[in-house]
Design a protein around this motif. Structure first.
Motif, PDB file in Angstrom:
ATOM      1  N   GLU A   1       0.827  -1.207   0.000  1.00  0.00           N
ATOM      2  CA  GLU A   1       0.000   0.000   0.000  1.00  0.00           C
ATOM      3  C   GLU A   1       0.863   1.259   0.000  1.00  0.00           C
ATOM      4  N   GLU A   2       1.935   1.217   0.837  1.00  0.00           N
ATOM      5  CA  GLU A   2       2.839   2.364   0.909  1.00  0.00           C
ATOM      6  C   GLU A   2       3.489   2.626  -0.449  1.00  0.00           C
ATOM      7  N   GLN A   3       3.899   1.492  -1.109  1.00  0.00           N
ATOM      8  CA  GLN A   3       4.571   1.642  -2.407  1.00  0.00           C
ATOM      9  C   GLN A   3       3.628   2.237  -3.447  1.00  0.00           C
ATOM     10  N   THR A   4       2.375   1.740  -3.468  1.00  0.00           N
ATOM     11  CA  THR A   4       1.429   2.229  -4.482  1.00  0.00           C
ATOM     12  C   THR A   4       1.098   3.695  -4.274  1.00  0.00           C
ATOM     13  N   THR A   5       1.091   4.132  -3.001  1.00  0.00           N
ATOM     14  CA  THR A   5       0.814   5.557  -2.772  1.00  0.00           C
ATOM     15  C   THR A   5       1.956   6.416  -3.288  1.00  0.00           C
ATOM     16  N   LYS A   6       3.212   5.906  -3.120  1.00  0.00           N
ATOM     17  CA  LYS A   6       4.365   6.680  -3.579  1.00  0.00           C
ATOM     18  C   LYS A   6       4.472   6.645  -5.106  1.00  0.00           C
ATOM     19  N   ARG A   7       4.186   5.442  -5.696  1.00  0.00           N
ATOM     20  CA  ARG A   7       4.360   5.265  -7.135  1.00  0.00           C
ATOM     21  C   ARG A   7       3.083   5.649  -7.867  1.00  0.00           C
ATOM     22  N   ARG A   8       3.216   6.356  -8.983  1.00  0.00           N
ATOM     23  CA  ARG A   8       2.022   6.742  -9.732  1.00  0.00           C
ATOM     24  C   ARG A   8       1.504   5.543 -10.526  1.00  0.00           C
ATOM     25  N   ARG A   9       0.214   5.450 -10.664  1.00  0.00           N
ATOM     26  CA  ARG A   9      -0.365   4.374 -11.467  1.00  0.00           C
ATOM     27  C   ARG A   9      -0.084   4.639 -12.945  1.00  0.00           C
ATOM     28  N   PRO A  10       0.131   3.559 -13.727  1.00  0.00           N
ATOM     29  CA  PRO A  10       0.415   3.775 -15.147  1.00  0.00           C
ATOM     30  C   PRO A  10      -0.796   4.379 -15.859  1.00  0.00           C
ATOM     31  N   THR A  11      -0.513   5.232 -16.833  1.00  0.00           N
ATOM     32  CA  THR A  11      -1.597   5.882 -17.574  1.00  0.00           C
ATOM     33  C   THR A  11      -2.293   4.865 -18.471  1.00  0.00           C
ATOM     34  N   LEU A  12      -3.450   5.265 -19.003  1.00  0.00           N
ATOM     35  CA  LEU A  12      -4.252   4.370 -19.832  1.00  0.00           C
ATOM     36  C   LEU A  12      -3.490   3.947 -21.089  1.00  0.00           C
ATOM     37  N   GLY A  13      -2.735   4.893 -21.680  1.00  0.00           N
ATOM     38  CA  GLY A  13      -1.956   4.587 -22.891  1.00  0.00           C
ATOM     39  C   GLY A  13      -0.900   3.536 -22.641  1.00  0.00           C
ATOM     40  N   VAL A  14      -0.203   3.639 -21.494  1.00  0.00           N
ATOM     41  CA  VAL A  14       0.843   2.661 -21.150  1.00  0.00           C
ATOM     42  C   VAL A  14       0.213   1.285 -20.931  1.00  0.00           C
ATOM     43  N   GLN A  15      -0.948   1.278 -20.246  1.00  0.00           N
ATOM     44  CA  GLN A  15      -1.633   0.002 -20.009  1.00  0.00           C
ATOM     45  C   GLN A  15      -2.012  -0.660 -21.335  1.00  0.00           C
ATOM     46  N   LEU A  16      -2.530   0.162 -22.294  1.00  0.00           N
ATOM     47  CA  LEU A  16      -2.910  -0.381 -23.598  1.00  0.00           C
ATOM     48  C   LEU A  16      -1.707  -0.931 -24.345  1.00  0.00           C
ATOM     49  N   ASP A  17      -0.577  -0.219 -24.269  1.00  0.00           N
ATOM     50  CA  ASP A  17       0.657  -0.690 -24.917  1.00  0.00           C
ATOM     51  C   ASP A  17       1.074  -2.040 -24.363  1.00  0.00           C
ATOM     52  N   ASP A  18       1.009  -2.168 -23.033  1.00  0.00           N
ATOM     53  CA  ASP A  18       1.370  -3.446 -22.396  1.00  0.00           C
ATOM     54  C   ASP A  18       0.435  -4.559 -22.847  1.00  0.00           C
ATOM     55  N   LYS A  19      -0.854  -4.228 -22.955  1.00  0.00           N
ATOM     56  CA  LYS A  19      -1.831  -5.238 -23.376  1.00  0.00           C
ATOM     57  C   LYS A  19      -1.578  -5.660 -24.823  1.00  0.00           C
ATOM     58  N   ARG A  20      -1.217  -4.671 -25.667  1.00  0.00           N
ATOM     59  CA  ARG A  20      -0.911  -5.007 -27.062  1.00  0.00           C
ATOM     60  C   ARG A  20       0.299  -5.916 -27.163  1.00  0.00           C
ATOM     61  N   LYS A  21       1.347  -5.560 -26.389  1.00  0.00           N
ATOM     62  CA  LYS A  21       2.568  -6.391 -26.403  1.00  0.00           C
ATOM     63  C   LYS A  21       2.256  -7.804 -25.943  1.00  0.00           C
ATOM     64  N   GLU A  22       1.411  -7.914 -24.915  1.00  0.00           N
ATOM     65  CA  GLU A  22       1.048  -9.236 -24.391  1.00  0.00           C
ATOM     66  C   GLU A  22       0.260 -10.027 -25.428  1.00  0.00           C
ATOM     67  N   MET A  23      -0.632  -9.330 -26.149  1.00  0.00           N
ATOM     68  CA  MET A  23      -1.465 -10.010 -27.142  1.00  0.00           C
ATOM     69  C   MET A  23      -0.631 -10.493 -28.335  1.00  0.00           C
ATOM     70  N   LEU A  24       0.385  -9.691 -28.715  1.00  0.00           N
ATOM     71  CA  LEU A  24       1.210 -10.041 -29.884  1.00  0.00           C
ATOM     72  C   LEU A  24       2.444 -10.848 -29.500  1.00  0.00           C
ATOM     73  N   LYS A  25       2.432 -11.439 -28.298  1.00  0.00           N
ATOM     74  CA  LYS A  25       3.607 -12.147 -27.789  1.00  0.00           C
ATOM     75  C   LYS A  25       3.875 -13.419 -28.601  1.00  0.00           C
ATOM     76  N   ARG A  26       5.159 -13.616 -28.952  1.00  0.00           N
ATOM     77  CA  ARG A  26       5.561 -14.817 -29.700  1.00  0.00           C
ATOM     78  C   ARG A  26       6.046 -15.888 -28.742  1.00  0.00           C
ATOM     79  N   HIS A  27       5.918 -17.136 -29.167  1.00  0.00           N
ATOM     80  CA  HIS A  27       6.477 -18.244 -28.388  1.00  0.00           C
ATOM     81  C   HIS A  27       8.001 -18.149 -28.437  1.00  0.00           C
ATOM     82  N   PRO A  28       8.692 -18.453 -27.306  1.00  0.00           N
ATOM     83  CA  PRO A  28      10.161 -18.307 -27.283  1.00  0.00           C
ATOM     84  C   PRO A  28      10.890 -19.160 -28.321  1.00  0.00           C
TER      85      PRO A  28
END
Length: 546
Positions: free
Chosen positions: A181-208
């Motif tokens: 809880e302390e960490q989340t209060t200090k750290r800012r939550r990621p913006t909507l654009g960053v979250q979408l980018d992460d979701k896109r990367k996860e969706m387009l993930k290739r098998h190793p």
């Protein structure tokens, strides 16, 4: 009273035989021999019957005890044999390893890499189903039909193993949750654009892990294909690379011939690899704001339909479907044809690559087998050969018929040729289908001489176009017909000569005729449209009408 007590004691006496579970009476008389069962005495006397049953039980137990001893001895004997075999096998493994290590030079010399193949099959166990199907079928096809095809697995096995490990459940204490809880209060939550980018990367993930196939041609050039699997989209993609046997000078106009983006375009008709073949992906894209997979193909590879079929994946065309499983038979049925098409495509592109180097220097290379298709003297010369864009081609006024007929698409390659003789300049806009040479190039002509002449205002220009684009089979040359383009260009030079030499001379102009007639023609013109004789007749050497 004393006697009564003795009697009750006797009646209450519990014998050991009562605890023994004897066989039933019917079974006893059925199995026991007469000397033990004594039916004439025991049937009427329960006391003697019980004694006889106990005798039979004792007899059976003696037999079973002997059998048990025999089994124990045989068990010990077998255990000793197993121990000996275990020792032998444990000592055999290091010996085999040393033998395999010692035999590596022999394996290489005899082209039988058992050790390498064994390691590959171990790695193959961690491939996702579509890549595994591709690996097995390509290996089988290579061993059975194509010794110049090699298959390998690349990537991190450790990462592939980690994919299938269940995540460890972490039970957080109250202190941990407070710290979080302390960490989340200090750290800012990621913006909507960053979250979408992460979701896109996860969706387009290739098998190793990925599968590479190397196709060698007769001239030692190699087509390298690397197949990937997008885990969340359940589609396969391919990246290509070409290695030539000798260092080739790259003509400017040959820029797109061997580029990974266009090399395998339309291997099968209409398969341009710009959109995902899995209809279910569109719903996944909508969630994370991806418009089309085409924006990511340079990084991920092209999801051609034939790639899915090699991996045993078949998707319905109109509606989304749940998980599509990899099918071995689908892969096997497409393997041979696709490998032949891939090899043909590489050879035709390499042949074009060499030809373009000559064309850029104004030389039309005509092979010795095709010399008889043309007269000995050709005056018109190719002076320019350049690549043009699809947009430039659309803007040309004399290419509208080709565009409207649907013969010019953005997946095709476009070129401009300039042929000159004296003051006459012939421009030829060429559409090169990705499936060259089974699909012929299409020419659109514009002659600049005493005005501008195109197929719209001159029937002879239309006839010249049909000479190269319609009657192309005469110009194919020896199989597989990779000289078709250069033969068409040479034919253009010849028929430009015929066109100019058969033009009537304007008597009002003084001086000699600009283009003296050197070609032998049966008739100069024919019919009300004044058609010229463009067909060359070998070996007589004259020109006639079709």
């Amino acid at each position: 009273m004393h006697l009564q007590k003795e009697i009750t004691k006797c009646l209450e006496f519990k014998s050991k035989h009562e605890e023994i579970e004897l066989v039933s009476v019917e079974e006893f008389y059925k199995e026991a021999p007469p000397e033990i069962s004594k039916p004439d005495i025991t049937l009427s006397d329960p006391h003697h019957q019980t004694l006889a049953r106990l005798d039979w039980e004792l007899e059976q137990r003696k037999r079973l005890a002997e059998k048990y001893k025999e089994c124990l001895t045989s068990k010990e004997k077998i255990l000793k044999e197993i121990e000996v075999k275990k020792e032998y096998l444990s000592s055999l493994q290091p010996r085999l390893n040393s033998i395999m290590q010692a035999s590596l030079p022999v394996q290489e010399y005899l082209f039988m890499p058992f050790d390498q193949a064994h390691k590959q099959y171990e790695t193959a166990r961690h491939l996702p189903p579509p890549l595994y199907v591709l690996f097995v079928q390509a290996n089988a096809y290579g061993q059975a039909c194509d010794k110049k095809l090699s298959v390998a697995i690349e990537g991190s096995v450790e990462e592939a193993k980690a994919l299938y490990k269940p995540p460890e459940d972490s039970q957080d204490d109250e202190s941990d949750s407070d710290a979080e809880e302390e960490q989340t209060t200090k750290r800012r939550r990621p913006t909507l654009g960053v979250q979408l980018d992460d979701k896109r990367k996860e969706m387009l993930k290739r098998h190793p892990l990925s599968v590479t196939i190397d196709l060698k041609c007769k001239d030692e050039s190699v087509l390298h294909l690397t197949f990937y699997y997008l885990m969340n989209l359940n589609v396969m993609t391919v990246k290509t690379k070409v290695t030539t046997a000798v260092e080739m000078t790259t003509p400017i106009s040959a820029g797109d011939l061997l580029s990974p983006d266009s090399l395998l375009n339309c291997l099968y008709p209409g398969d341009h690899g710009k959109k995902t073949p899995n209809p279910a992906n569109q719903f996944q894209f909508d969630k994370v704001g991806i418009l089309t997979l085409n924006d990511y193909v340079t990084e991920l590879g092209h999801p051609y339909v034939w790639v899915q079929k090699l991996g045993g994946l078949h998707f319905p065309k109109d509606q989304p479907q749940h998980t599509v499983t990899a099918d071995n038979s689908l892969s096997a049925s497409h393997m041979e044809m696709t490998m032949k098409l891939l090899r043909t495509r590489l050879q035709s592109r390499l042949a074009l690559h060499k030809q373009f180097a000559s064309l850029e220097h104004g030389i039309v290379p005509v092979s010795s087998e095709c010399q008889q298709l043309f007269p000995a003297k050709v005056v018109s010369r190719l002076v320019k050969w350049t690549a043009i864009t699809y947009e430039d081609y659309l803007e040309l006024s004399y290419t509208k018929d080709i565009v409207e007929a649907g013969l010019a698409e953005d997946t095709h390659l476009y070129y401009m040729a300039l042929i000159e003789r004296g003051t006459a300049k012939l421009q030829a806009a060429v559409v090169l289908n990705p499936g060259y040479s089974s699909m012929p190039p299409i020419f659109s002509l514009c002659l600049t001489w005493k005005g501008e002449r195109t197929n719209n205002n001159d029937d002879n220009i239309r006839a010249m176009e049909s000479e190269v684009s319609v009657f192309y089979k005469e110009l194919s040359g020896p199989k597989p017909g990779y000289q078709l383009l250069t033969n068409q260009l040479q034919r253009l030079c010849v028929i430009l000569d015929v066109y100019l030499e058969t033009e009537s001379h304007d008597n009002s102009v003084e001086g000699p005729k600009e283009f003296p007639q050197e070609k032998m023609c049966l008739r100069l013109v024919r019919g009300p449209s004044r058609m010229k004789p463009f067909k060359f007749n070998h070996p007589q050497g004259f020109f006639s009408h079709r």
